[in-house]
Design a protein around this motif. Structure first.
Motif, PDB file in Angstrom:
ATOM      1  N   GLY A  20       0.839  -1.205   0.000  1.00  0.00           N
ATOM      2  CA  GLY A  20       0.000   0.000   0.000  1.00  0.00           C
ATOM      3  C   GLY A  20       0.869   1.248   0.000  1.00  0.00           C
ATOM      4  O   GLY A  20       1.727   1.405   0.873  1.00  0.00           O
ATOM      5  N   GLY A  21       0.629   2.111  -0.983  1.00  0.00           N
ATOM      6  CA  GLY A  21       1.462   3.319  -1.121  1.00  0.00           C
ATOM      7  C   GLY A  21       0.669   4.600  -0.944  1.00  0.00           C
ATOM      8  O   GLY A  21       0.822   5.546  -1.716  1.00  0.00           O
ATOM      9  N   GLY A  22      -0.184   4.648   0.099  1.00  0.00           N
ATOM     10  CA  GLY A  22      -0.822   5.906   0.488  1.00  0.00           C
ATOM     11  C   GLY A  22       0.116   6.674   1.410  1.00  0.00           C
ATOM     12  O   GLY A  22       1.326   6.405   1.446  1.00  0.00           O
ATOM     13  N   VAL A  23      -0.425   7.632   2.156  1.00  0.00           N
ATOM     14  CA  VAL A  23       0.451   8.443   3.016  1.00  0.00           C
ATOM     15  C   VAL A  23       1.128   7.601   4.099  1.00  0.00           C
ATOM     16  O   VAL A  23       2.288   7.856   4.446  1.00  0.00           O
ATOM     17  N   ALA A  24       0.434   6.588   4.623  1.00  0.00           N
ATOM     18  CA  ALA A  24       1.056   5.754   5.662  1.00  0.00           C
ATOM     19  C   ALA A  24       2.219   4.953   5.071  1.00  0.00           C
ATOM     20  O   ALA A  24       3.328   4.950   5.622  1.00  0.00           O
ATOM     21  N   GLY A  45      -2.844   1.937  -6.054  1.00  0.00           N
ATOM     22  CA  GLY A  45      -3.136   3.267  -6.605  1.00  0.00           C
ATOM     23  C   GLY A  45      -4.550   3.777  -6.389  1.00  0.00           C
ATOM     24  O   GLY A  45      -5.035   4.589  -7.175  1.00  0.00           O
ATOM     25  N   ALA A  52     -11.809  13.210  -3.417  1.00  0.00           N
ATOM     26  CA  ALA A  52     -11.836  14.602  -2.937  1.00  0.00           C
ATOM     27  C   ALA A  52     -10.872  15.460  -3.755  1.00  0.00           C
ATOM     28  O   ALA A  52      -9.830  14.985  -4.197  1.00  0.00           O
ATOM     29  N   THR A  55      -6.771  17.970   0.050  1.00  0.00           N
ATOM     30  CA  THR A  55      -6.450  17.426   1.373  1.00  0.00           C
ATOM     31  C   THR A  55      -6.341  18.608   2.326  1.00  0.00           C
ATOM     32  O   THR A  55      -5.574  19.543   2.058  1.00  0.00           O
ATOM     33  N   THR A 118      -2.777  -0.734   3.764  1.00  0.00           N
ATOM     34  CA  THR A 118      -3.715  -0.808   2.639  1.00  0.00           C
ATOM     35  C   THR A 118      -4.970   0.039   2.835  1.00  0.00           C
ATOM     36  O   THR A 118      -5.850   0.040   1.965  1.00  0.00           O
ATOM     37  N   GLY A 135     -17.230  12.337  -1.542  1.00  0.00           N
ATOM     38  CA  GLY A 135     -15.997  13.144  -1.523  1.00  0.00           C
ATOM     39  C   GLY A 135     -16.150  14.486  -2.210  1.00  0.00           C
ATOM     40  O   GLY A 135     -15.236  15.304  -2.181  1.00  0.00           O
ATOM     41  N   HIS A 140     -18.404  13.159   4.969  1.00  0.00           N
ATOM     42  CA  HIS A 140     -18.552  12.531   6.286  1.00  0.00           C
ATOM     43  C   HIS A 140     -17.819  13.308   7.387  1.00  0.00           C
ATOM     44  O   HIS A 140     -18.153  13.163   8.552  1.00  0.00           O
ATOM     45  N   PHE A 246      -6.540 -10.092   2.094  1.00  0.00           N
ATOM     46  CA  PHE A 246      -5.406 -10.870   1.568  1.00  0.00           C
ATOM     47  C   PHE A 246      -4.498 -11.394   2.680  1.00  0.00           C
ATOM     48  O   PHE A 246      -3.543 -12.112   2.396  1.00  0.00           O
ATOM     49  N   VAL A 291      -5.070  12.198   7.459  1.00  0.00           N
ATOM     50  CA  VAL A 291      -3.797  12.088   6.734  1.00  0.00           C
ATOM     51  C   VAL A 291      -2.568  12.272   7.641  1.00  0.00           C
ATOM     52  O   VAL A 291      -1.654  11.430   7.616  1.00  0.00           O
TER      53      VAL A 291
HETATM   54  C1  LIG Z   1     -13.555  11.700   0.741  1.00  0.00           C
HETATM   55  C2  LIG Z   1     -12.471  11.765   1.779  1.00  0.00           C
HETATM   56  C3  LIG Z   1     -11.793  12.940   2.005  1.00  0.00           C
HETATM   57  C4  LIG Z   1     -10.800  13.009   2.978  1.00  0.00           C
HETATM   58  N1  LIG Z   1     -10.195  14.195   3.205  1.00  0.00           N
HETATM   59  C5  LIG Z   1      -9.238  14.276   4.151  1.00  0.00           C
HETATM   60  C6  LIG Z   1      -8.608  15.531   4.441  1.00  0.00           C
HETATM   61  O1  LIG Z   1      -8.921  16.566   3.825  1.00  0.00           O
HETATM   62  N2  LIG Z   1      -7.676  15.555   5.421  1.00  0.00           N
HETATM   63  C7  LIG Z   1      -7.330  14.447   6.117  1.00  0.00           C
HETATM   64  O2  LIG Z   1      -6.462  14.549   6.988  1.00  0.00           O
HETATM   65  N3  LIG Z   1      -7.900  13.240   5.863  1.00  0.00           N
HETATM   66  C8  LIG Z   1      -8.837  13.141   4.902  1.00  0.00           C
HETATM   67  N4  LIG Z   1      -9.420  11.934   4.632  1.00  0.00           N
HETATM   68  C9  LIG Z   1      -8.909  10.721   5.306  1.00  0.00           C
HETATM   69  C10 LIG Z   1      -7.744  10.145   4.455  1.00  0.00           C
HETATM   70  O3  LIG Z   1      -8.269   9.645   3.253  1.00  0.00           O
HETATM   71  C11 LIG Z   1      -7.014   9.040   5.220  1.00  0.00           C
HETATM   72  O4  LIG Z   1      -6.530   9.569   6.438  1.00  0.00           O
HETATM   73  C12 LIG Z   1      -5.800   8.499   4.451  1.00  0.00           C
HETATM   74  O5  LIG Z   1      -6.163   8.172   3.137  1.00  0.00           O
HETATM   75  C13 LIG Z   1      -5.215   7.265   5.161  1.00  0.00           C
HETATM   76  O6  LIG Z   1      -4.023   6.906   4.510  1.00  0.00           O
HETATM   77  P1  LIG Z   1      -3.575   5.373   4.363  1.00  0.00           P
HETATM   78  O7  LIG Z   1      -2.219   5.430   3.763  1.00  0.00           O
HETATM   79  O8  LIG Z   1      -3.783   4.656   5.624  1.00  0.00           O
HETATM   80  O9  LIG Z   1      -4.621   4.738   3.328  1.00  0.00           O
HETATM   81  P2  LIG Z   1      -4.942   5.122   1.741  1.00  0.00           P
HETATM   82  O10 LIG Z   1      -4.668   6.556   1.565  1.00  0.00           O
HETATM   83  O11 LIG Z   1      -6.277   4.616   1.497  1.00  0.00           O
HETATM   84  O12 LIG Z   1      -3.827   4.307   0.989  1.00  0.00           O
HETATM   85  C14 LIG Z   1      -3.860   2.903   0.916  1.00  0.00           C
HETATM   86  C15 LIG Z   1      -3.199   2.487  -0.392  1.00  0.00           C
HETATM   87  O13 LIG Z   1      -3.050   1.065  -0.381  1.00  0.00           O
HETATM   88  C16 LIG Z   1      -3.479   0.570  -1.634  1.00  0.00           C
HETATM   89  N5  LIG Z   1      -3.937  -0.818  -1.490  1.00  0.00           N
HETATM   90  C17 LIG Z   1      -5.085  -1.288  -0.928  1.00  0.00           C
HETATM   91  N6  LIG Z   1      -5.130  -2.632  -0.992  1.00  0.00           N
HETATM   92  C18 LIG Z   1      -3.988  -3.009  -1.626  1.00  0.00           C
HETATM   93  C19 LIG Z   1      -3.452  -4.273  -1.996  1.00  0.00           C
HETATM   94  N7  LIG Z   1      -4.086  -5.424  -1.730  1.00  0.00           N
HETATM   95  N8  LIG Z   1      -2.253  -4.295  -2.640  1.00  0.00           N
HETATM   96  C20 LIG Z   1      -1.577  -3.151  -2.909  1.00  0.00           C
HETATM   97  N9  LIG Z   1      -2.048  -1.937  -2.579  1.00  0.00           N
HETATM   98  C21 LIG Z   1      -3.231  -1.868  -1.947  1.00  0.00           C
HETATM   99  C22 LIG Z   1      -4.606   1.493  -2.068  1.00  0.00           C
HETATM  100  O14 LIG Z   1      -4.837   1.397  -3.456  1.00  0.00           O
HETATM  101  C23 LIG Z   1      -4.047   2.850  -1.619  1.00  0.00           C
HETATM  102  O15 LIG Z   1      -3.225   3.416  -2.622  1.00  0.00           O
HETATM  103  C24 LIG Z   1     -10.457  11.846   3.709  1.00  0.00           C
HETATM  104  C25 LIG Z   1     -11.151  10.656   3.483  1.00  0.00           C
HETATM  105  C26 LIG Z   1     -12.158  10.607   2.542  1.00  0.00           C
HETATM  106  C27 LIG Z   1     -12.899   9.337   2.317  1.00  0.00           C
END
Ligand SMILES: Cc1cc2nc3c(=O)[nH]c(=O)nc-3n(C[C@H](O)[C@H](O)[C@H](O)COP(=O)(O)OP(=O)(O)OC[C@H]3O[C@@H](n4cnc5c(N)ncnc54)[C@H](O)[C@@H]3O)c2cc1C
Length: 339
Positions: A20-24, A45, A52, A55, A118, A135, A140, A246, A291
């Motif tokens: 998973g390549g989000g912010v975490a 991705g 949205a 951020t 993820t 979004g 929410h 998974f 985030v």
């Molecule tokens: C509509 C909306 C707006 C938001 N706006 C804000 C904001 O303005 N400010 C704020 O602080 N927070 C906001 N948030 C919350 C924010 O989205 C989360 O805090 C943040 O995305 C969490 O990051 P993460 O890395 O844990 O997960 P994610 O950002 O969801 O990243 C997870 C990544 O893992 C990948 N992944 C999933 N499963 C697999 C797999 N099996 N194999 C490989 N890759 C996989 C996904 O494709 C994704 O790229 C918002 C949330 C929503 C729903």
């Protein structure tokens, strides 16, 4: 070597594979790459906040588009020698001393440690047209979107007890809030009093559809009775479900959140899952993390993994040194030294 076998040139396993390549995940990968750990990020991705436009509440980057933030993050990881690949991980299992991550398209990455980041899926109420607006003007979180809808006509769709609290939170941002009771049940007597005192309208009946104007903006909520109520934004309470299916072969499963808002992986502080070599961070293990908190938990998990690897490396060095010492005390073949 198959095209999708992400082994390193040296044939060693990765120190850490981040799923998973989000912010975490990217924050963890940056931290690990900067302490010279070999790190591979595999990312599908689809970050949760992709629908949205912006951020918010990210100091110095407030308003940045979610995908632009991640593009910058990937660049930073790559600049320290980390690697980021596109793919969807479908399995994780132990093979001897290694963990092996596999992807849907047949990719395979052996690792000493694995970090799962993820995220989660927002399960939305099943009202026609609602998911398409998620979004944008179906929202929410008052901290993420509240400022943008301030002073507008805000509807709150009740599907459970959280709706009353959401109505109060959005009332702080706008004097024009309507609570649609829909399937959320009746407020308590005390809640009715507070809703009335704060001037929050309450509409009984089931919501049947959303109304959209010719500029593709939310215009109103239509009840099953046929009545329409004008709103600029609709607040909903999704069920938050960690993306962790998974991990079944690794012995990990989601657990219901104590507040009944969804399911997440349970970890120790620092992100250890209890399964040897496997950590988790971000929304997959903290459904409420915005985030900055998700990024911070990625950094903390990376530090915990690095400490774990440092300990393992030090123990392996002692064993190797003892081996060298015993080799040195052995006679050279043919030397005639029989001590
Ligand atoms: C509509 C909306 C707006 C938001 N706006 C804000 C904001 O303005 N400010 C704020 O602080 N927070 C906001 N948030 C919350 C924010 O989205 C989360 O805090 C943040 O995305 C969490 O990051 P993460 O890395 O844990 O997960 P994610 O950002 O969801 O990243 C997870 C990544 O893992 C990948 N992944 C999933 N499963 C697999 C797999 N099996 N194999 C490989 N890759 C996989 C996904 O494709 C994704 O790229 C918002 C949330 C929503 C729903």
């Amino acid at each position: 070597m198959s095209e999708n076998t992400w082994v390193q040139a040296s044939d060693e396993v990765w120190d850490v594979v981040v799923v998973g390549g989000g912010v975490a995940g990217l924050s963890a990968a940056l931290t690990l790459a900067r302490v010279r750990r070999s790190v591979l990020v595999i990312d599908a991705g689809e970050p949760r906040n992709a629908p949205a436009a912006a951020t918010h509440n990210l100091l110095s980057r407030d308003g940045i588009a979610p995908l632009e933030l991640l593009r910058l993050g990937r660049e930073e990881v790559l600049s320290y020698g980390g690697r980021v690949e596109s793919g969807r991980v479908s399995g994780l299992r132990r093979e001897g001393a290694e963990l092996v991550v596999t992807t849907e398209d047949g990719g395979r990455a052996p690792a000493r440690r694995v970090l799962v980041t993820t995220g989660l899926v927002d399960e939305l109420p099943a009202i026609p047209g609602l998911a398409e607006r998620w979004g944008r003007d179906v929202l929410h979180c008052p901290y993420c979107h509240g400022w943008e809808v301030r002073d507008g006509a805000v509807g709150v769709l009740a599907t459970g007890p959280a709706a009353f609290h959401q109505a109060l939170m959005f009332r702080q941002l706008s004097p024009e809030v309507t609570l649609f009771l829909h399937s959320g049940g009746d407020p308590t007597e005390e809640q009715w009093e507070q809703l009335a005192a704060l001037g929050i309208d309450v509409v009984d009946g089931t919501v049947g559809a959303l109304e959209v104007d010719d500029r593709d903006r939310l215009a109103g909520v239509r009840l099953a009775s046929g009545r329409s109520v004008a709103v600029d934004a609709l607040v909903v309470a999704p069920r938050f479900v960690a993306r962790a299916g998974f991990l079944a072969d690794a012995g990990l499963a989601v657990t219901e959140h104590p507040m009944g808002i969804g399911g997440q992986l349970v970890t120790e502080p620092g992100g250890f899952t209890g399964v040897d070599g496997v950590w988790a961070a971000g929304n997959v293990t903290d459904l409420m993390a915005p985030v900055p908190a998700a990024a911070a938990s990625g950094v903390q998990a990376a530090a915990a993994i690095n400490i774990d690897l440092i300990g393992a490396d030090a123990r392996a060095a002692v064993v190797a040194r003892a081996g060298r010492a015993s080799d040195a005390s052995r006679p050279e073949p043919g030397s005639g030294d029989r001590r």
